[in-house]
Design an enzyme around this catalytic site. Structure first.
Site, PDB file in Angstrom:
ATOM      1  N   HIS A   1      -0.214 137.806 -82.765  1.00  0.00           N
ATOM      2  CA  HIS A   1      -0.756 137.186 -81.556  1.00  0.00           C
ATOM      3  C   HIS A   1      -2.213 136.838 -81.806  1.00  0.00           C
ATOM      4  O   HIS A   1      -2.971 137.647 -82.338  1.00  0.00           O
ATOM      5  CB  HIS A   1      -0.657 138.137 -80.365  1.00  0.00           C
TER       6      HIS A   1
ATOM      7  N   HIS B   1      -5.644 134.170 -80.070  1.00  0.00           N
ATOM      8  CA  HIS B   1      -6.119 133.276 -79.014  1.00  0.00           C
ATOM      9  C   HIS B   1      -6.780 132.069 -79.666  1.00  0.00           C
ATOM     10  O   HIS B   1      -7.811 131.586 -79.193  1.00  0.00           O
ATOM     11  CB  HIS B   1      -7.106 133.988 -78.096  1.00  0.00           C
TER      12      HIS B   1
ATOM     13  N   ASP C   1       8.753 120.473 -90.793  1.00  0.00           N
ATOM     14  CA  ASP C   1       8.953 121.436 -91.872  1.00  0.00           C
ATOM     15  C   ASP C   1       8.907 122.871 -91.363  1.00  0.00           C
ATOM     16  O   ASP C   1       9.832 123.656 -91.576  1.00  0.00           O
ATOM     17  CB  ASP C   1       7.848 121.287 -92.933  1.00  0.00           C
TER      18      ASP C   1
ATOM     19  N   HIS D   1      -2.052 132.028 -71.853  1.00  0.00           N
ATOM     20  CA  HIS D   1      -2.362 133.195 -72.675  1.00  0.00           C
ATOM     21  C   HIS D   1      -2.697 132.785 -74.108  1.00  0.00           C
ATOM     22  O   HIS D   1      -3.840 132.884 -74.517  1.00  0.00           O
ATOM     23  CB  HIS D   1      -1.192 134.176 -72.633  1.00  0.00           C
TER      24      HIS D   1
ATOM     25  N   TYR E   1      11.569 123.022-101.178  1.00  0.00           N
ATOM     26  CA  TYR E   1      10.123 123.114-101.323  1.00  0.00           C
ATOM     27  C   TYR E   1       9.722 124.363-102.106  1.00  0.00           C
ATOM     28  O   TYR E   1      10.348 125.425-101.959  1.00  0.00           O
ATOM     29  CB  TYR E   1       9.461 123.146 -99.938  1.00  0.00           C
TER      30      TYR E   1
END
Length: 222
Positions: free
Chosen positions: A100, A102, A125, A165, A219
């Site tokens: 997580h 910001h 991709d 958020h 790839y």
């Protein structure tokens, strides 16, 4: 040292180091953001402690909790997002890492409650289409985790923009989840700039599908 203890020790080292990637790519400020990793074969995870500065993180400061967020090992309180991470691990067994941040551009899209449209081959991709928006949810219980799971179960994207958020990303391991966090910020910035210049051109779904498969099968090095 038992095999499980060795795995946990290695994961604590890895997760501590991966937080440095968040600062390296400018995805976090002060003490916000977190990386976690599932302990394979155990109902445990390792995660950043709450409110600890990134330059003070060590393997020893990374805490171990169960998948309901209860502290198992460590002297510090777990991240305030621990319940969300645990919910993801309990309901998405294929996930081995959660991140997580910001980060500014991705969080700006989250503040608008707007998915990032798939207008770049890089997005096809990495994300297999648009980057979706999850519902608004308060911090502190598993509401955010429910929003992440409900949104990503119907998407190929490893990233979700939780409304008002910020981005949460998942991966087969913690490093893959960090990569997705870096990538979501990069494409969020590029698509934002494209919008300033005019109307971005979408990519046909067949081409998105082809690019997504190629990236996973052709790839990189064999």
């Amino acid at each position: 040292m038992s095999p499980v203890r060795r795995v946990i020790a290695d994961l604590r080292e890895t997760v501590a180091a991966l937080h440095g990637e968040l600062t390296r790519y400018g995805l976090v400020m002060w003490t916000a953001g977190n990386v976690s990793a599932r302990v394979p074969g155990e109902d445990l995870m390792v995660i950043k402690p709450s409110g600890v500065a990134y330059d003070r993180l060590t393997a020893e400061s990374i805490v171990v909790t169960d998948l309901h967020g209860e502290l198992v090992e460590g002297d510090l309180s777990p991240s305030s997002d621990t319940a969300a991470h645990g919910y993801v691990y309990r309901h998405m067994p294929e996930v081995g890492g959660v991140v997580h941040t910001h980060s500014a551009y991705a969080t700006a899209w989250a503040a608008r409650g707007e998915p990032i449209p798939c207008v770049l081959t890089m997005m096809a991709d990495e994300f297999g289409g648009e980057i979706p928006v999850g519902p608004f949810a308060l911090i502190g219980d598993d509401s955010i985790g429910r929003g992440i799971v409900d949104t990503l179960r119907g998407s190929r994207s490893p990233a979700v923009l939780m409304r008002n958020h910020g981005p949460f990303t998942i991966g087969s391991d913690a490093r893959a989840a960090v990569k997705a966090a870096v990538m979501v910020e990069d494409v969020a910035r590029t698509v934002h700039i494209a919008h300033q210049l005019g109307t971005p051109v979408g990519i046909a779904q067949d081409d998105v599908d082809s690019l997504y498969v190629r990236y996973r099968t052709a790839y990189g090095q064999a």
